[in-house]
Design an enzyme around this catalytic site. Structure first.
Site, PDB file in Angstrom:
ATOM      1  N   CYS A  17       0.810  -1.223   0.000  1.00 29.22           N
ATOM      2  CA  CYS A  17       0.000   0.000   0.000  1.00 29.22           C
ATOM      3  C   CYS A  17       0.840   1.270   0.000  1.00 29.22           C
ATOM      4  O   CYS A  17       0.301   2.373  -0.056  1.00 29.22           O
ATOM      5  CB  CYS A  17      -0.953  -0.005   1.197  1.00 29.22           C
ATOM      6  SG  CYS A  17      -1.996  -1.475   1.226  1.00 29.22           S
ATOM      7  N   HIS A  35      -3.010   7.896   6.504  1.00 31.72           N
ATOM      8  CA  HIS A  35      -3.220   6.621   5.807  1.00 31.72           C
ATOM      9  C   HIS A  35      -4.642   6.147   6.096  1.00 31.72           C
ATOM     10  O   HIS A  35      -5.307   5.640   5.197  1.00 31.72           O
ATOM     11  CB  HIS A  35      -2.188   5.604   6.270  1.00 31.72           C
ATOM     12  CG  HIS A  35      -2.219   4.318   5.526  1.00 31.72           C
ATOM     13  ND1 HIS A  35      -2.047   4.244   4.157  1.00 31.72           N
ATOM     14  CD2 HIS A  35      -2.403   3.039   5.952  1.00 31.72           C
ATOM     15  CE1 HIS A  35      -2.127   2.973   3.770  1.00 31.72           C
ATOM     16  NE2 HIS A  35      -2.338   2.231   4.839  1.00 31.72           N
ATOM     17  N   GLU A  52      -1.632   5.004  13.908  1.00 33.06           N
ATOM     18  CA  GLU A  52      -1.255   6.239  13.226  1.00 33.06           C
ATOM     19  C   GLU A  52      -1.474   7.463  14.109  1.00 33.06           C
ATOM     20  O   GLU A  52      -0.646   8.373  14.146  1.00 33.06           O
ATOM     21  CB  GLU A  52      -2.025   6.390  11.912  1.00 33.06           C
ATOM     22  CG  GLU A  52      -1.549   7.564  11.076  1.00 33.06           C
ATOM     23  CD  GLU A  52      -2.097   7.572   9.663  1.00 33.06           C
ATOM     24  OE1 GLU A  52      -1.629   8.391   8.860  1.00 33.06           O
ATOM     25  OE2 GLU A  52      -2.999   6.760   9.354  1.00 33.06           O
ATOM     26  N   LYS A  58      -9.924   7.859   2.459  1.00 35.84           N
ATOM     27  CA  LYS A  58     -10.386   6.485   2.206  1.00 35.84           C
ATOM     28  C   LYS A  58     -11.822   6.290   2.671  1.00 35.84           C
ATOM     29  O   LYS A  58     -12.476   5.314   2.286  1.00 35.84           O
ATOM     30  CB  LYS A  58      -9.460   5.482   2.886  1.00 35.84           C
ATOM     31  CG  LYS A  58      -8.078   5.358   2.244  1.00 35.84           C
ATOM     32  CD  LYS A  58      -7.250   4.274   2.934  1.00 35.84           C
ATOM     33  CE  LYS A  58      -5.875   4.118   2.307  1.00 35.84           C
ATOM     34  NZ  LYS A  58      -4.955   5.225   2.627  1.00 35.84           N
ATOM     35  N   HIS A  64      -9.832   1.909  -0.269  1.00 31.82           N
ATOM     36  CA  HIS A  64      -8.383   1.726  -0.238  1.00 31.82           C
ATOM     37  C   HIS A  64      -7.920   1.228  -1.606  1.00 31.82           C
ATOM     38  O   HIS A  64      -8.225   0.114  -2.006  1.00 31.82           O
ATOM     39  CB  HIS A  64      -8.021   0.722   0.858  1.00 31.82           C
ATOM     40  CG  HIS A  64      -6.572   0.692   1.206  1.00 31.82           C
ATOM     41  ND1 HIS A  64      -5.608   1.322   0.452  1.00 31.82           N
ATOM     42  CD2 HIS A  64      -5.901   0.089   2.234  1.00 31.82           C
ATOM     43  CE1 HIS A  64      -4.421   1.122   1.003  1.00 31.82           C
ATOM     44  NE2 HIS A  64      -4.572   0.380   2.070  1.00 31.82           N
ATOM     45  N   PHE A  83       1.652  -3.310   4.021  1.00 35.04           N
ATOM     46  CA  PHE A  83       2.000  -4.632   4.539  1.00 35.04           C
ATOM     47  C   PHE A  83       3.493  -4.872   4.309  1.00 35.04           C
ATOM     48  O   PHE A  83       4.048  -4.532   3.258  1.00 35.04           O
ATOM     49  CB  PHE A  83       1.217  -5.722   3.805  1.00 35.04           C
ATOM     50  CG  PHE A  83      -0.230  -5.847   4.221  1.00 35.04           C
ATOM     51  CD1 PHE A  83      -0.748  -5.138   5.283  1.00 35.04           C
ATOM     52  CD2 PHE A  83      -1.079  -6.698   3.516  1.00 35.04           C
ATOM     53  CE1 PHE A  83      -2.076  -5.263   5.655  1.00 35.04           C
ATOM     54  CE2 PHE A  83      -2.413  -6.840   3.885  1.00 35.04           C
ATOM     55  CZ  PHE A  83      -2.912  -6.120   4.948  1.00 35.04           C
TER      56      PHE A  83
END
Length: 419
Positions: free
Chosen positions: A167, A307, A318, A339, A344, A405
């Site tokens: 991502c 994010h 975060e 998002k 996403h 990831f």
């Protein structure tokens, strides 16, 4: 060696809430959700049956080429070319006059041609005793074909490659492009990302990880970053392209300048293949590195495009990282998570969120984080998350965060352009 200044001179976007950059920006400000039931195939057997799809997309209308050539491209490549065409047009680059040996492509994708992969493998499974694969199977699948096709169709002969870091992929592409330009290797680059993961493998795989929201009865409010009842992210698709350019080159041709990219920060959690570090150590490091690279103090930042995936663990991490790094200044910034509207986009997320961050600087407007219904006691609720309605604010400096990831963290710092 004196480093070049790098500016943004063109933008393109193909998203679940708009098939052009102006339409995307308008719907962002209006808090439009791009989520809905999956329409291109039957998702009835899956736990999640909705996503944020690109709507009313016919590649031949955006990019008029021979149908035989279109059949050689996976959807993620079609998305990439469409966004790139808009960005180059927006930048008003005269393609007959530029030095094409000093222009290139750095693109990001996490998965590449997954639609093609699914189609070919399903076809094989139906007749395993007579295996037949398209001669374009591999060229359609591999991720570098997005960059390759952009280079071919626009005749860009400089650097041409992809970055793939889950991502964070297209945020890493922006970082690489920034460094190539400021080191004087090229005059300008097409940089961005695309993803088309809304297929049986994408949906089934993320369902198996329990990463997706299963709010099938109310998909439009399913993506709920920082909300108490968030239950996972919503799969999205699309592309974004940005023209990054050497400032001297841009000024010489009289280009419009949206913003300046001033610093990038990279780090690794070095912790887990999918879970973020619970204390946000990697996120702290990437944001701090971006500030140091830009030679700016912590209290200069006005806005962070988080994010913000709407996952139970990721959102907490975060916010911990932001409060830990920025201290009291964290309460003076505007945060948001787009998002909540577009879902996403995986490897394409960093690019489209960079576009939103750039436009926030250019227009002095912060798009909202929609779908907030209840505060989460595990998250600092004194911060300004720009819930449910856009807000006007002078934005001189902004950071866009992308975390992937594998523990990949990228923070891109943009600032308002000043001569």
């Amino acid at each position: 060696m004196e480093l070049k200044r790098v500016v943004v001179t063109g933008l393109g976007a193909l998203t679940p809430i708009g098939n052009s950059c102006p339409e995307f920006w308008k719907n962002l400000l209006n808090g439009v959700s791009g989520a809905g039931p999956i329409t291109r195939w039957d998702a009835a057997p899956f736990k999640t049956r909705f996503a944020c799809e690109v709507k009313n997309f016919d590649f031949s209308e955006y990019f008029p080429i021979n149908i035989k050539e279109i059949r050689k491209m996976d959807l993620f490549t079609q998305f990439a070319l469409t966004a790139t065409k808009e960005a180059i047009t927006d930048a008003q680059l005269d393609m007959d006059k530029i030095n094409k040996e000093r222009a290139g492509v750095v693109w990001g994708t996490g998965i590449g041609g997954s639609n093609t992969y699914c189609e070919e493998l399903v076809g094989y499974a139906h007749d395993i005793n007579n295996p037949r694969f398209s001669p374009f199977f591999i060229p359609k699948c591999i991720g570098d074909m997005a960059a390759g096709n952009i280079s071919i169709y626009f005749d860009l002969r400089g650097p041409n490659y992809i970055t793939s870091s889950a991502c964070s992929s297209s945020a890493n592409a922006i970082s690489d492009a920034f460094n190539l330009i400021r080191l004087g290797k090229v005059d300008w680059l097409v940089v961005g990302g695309s993803e088309a993961p809304i297929n049986c493998a994408g949906l089934g795989g993320f369902n198996a990880m329990m990463a997706l929201s299963t709010r099938n009865n109310d998909p439009q409010t399913a993506s709920r970053p920082f909300d108490k009842d968030r239950d996972g992210f919503v799969l999205g698709e699309g592309a974004a392209a940005i023209i990054l350019e050497d400032l001297d080159h841009a000024l010489k041709r009289g280009a419009k300048i949206y913003a300046e990219i001033a610093g990038v920060g990279l780090s690794s959690d070095a912790y887990h293949i999918t879970a973020p570090h619970p204390s946000g150590n990697g996120a702290i490091l990437s944001m701090r590195n971006a500030l140091e690279d830009a030679e700016l103090p912590i209290d200069s930042v006005d806005h962070i495009n988080t994010h913000g995936t709407s996952t139970p663990i990721g959102d907490i991490m975060e916010i911990k990282a932001i409060v830990s790094l920025f201290g009291e200044h964290a309460y003076k910034m505007h945060l948001n998570a787009i998002k909540s509207m577009i879902g996403h986009l995986l490897g394409g997320a960093g690019a489209i969120e960079a576009v939103a961050t750039i436009l926030s600087i250019y227009h002095d407007l912060i798009p909202p984080t929609i779908n907030h219904f209840a505060d989460d006691d595990r998250i600092d609720n004194k911060l300004n998350y720009t819930y449910n309605h856009y807000q006007e604010r002078k934005v001189n400096v902004a950071i866009s965060n992308s975390f992937g990831f594998g523990g990949h963290n990228v923070s891109i710092l943009f600032k308002k352009y000043k001569a």
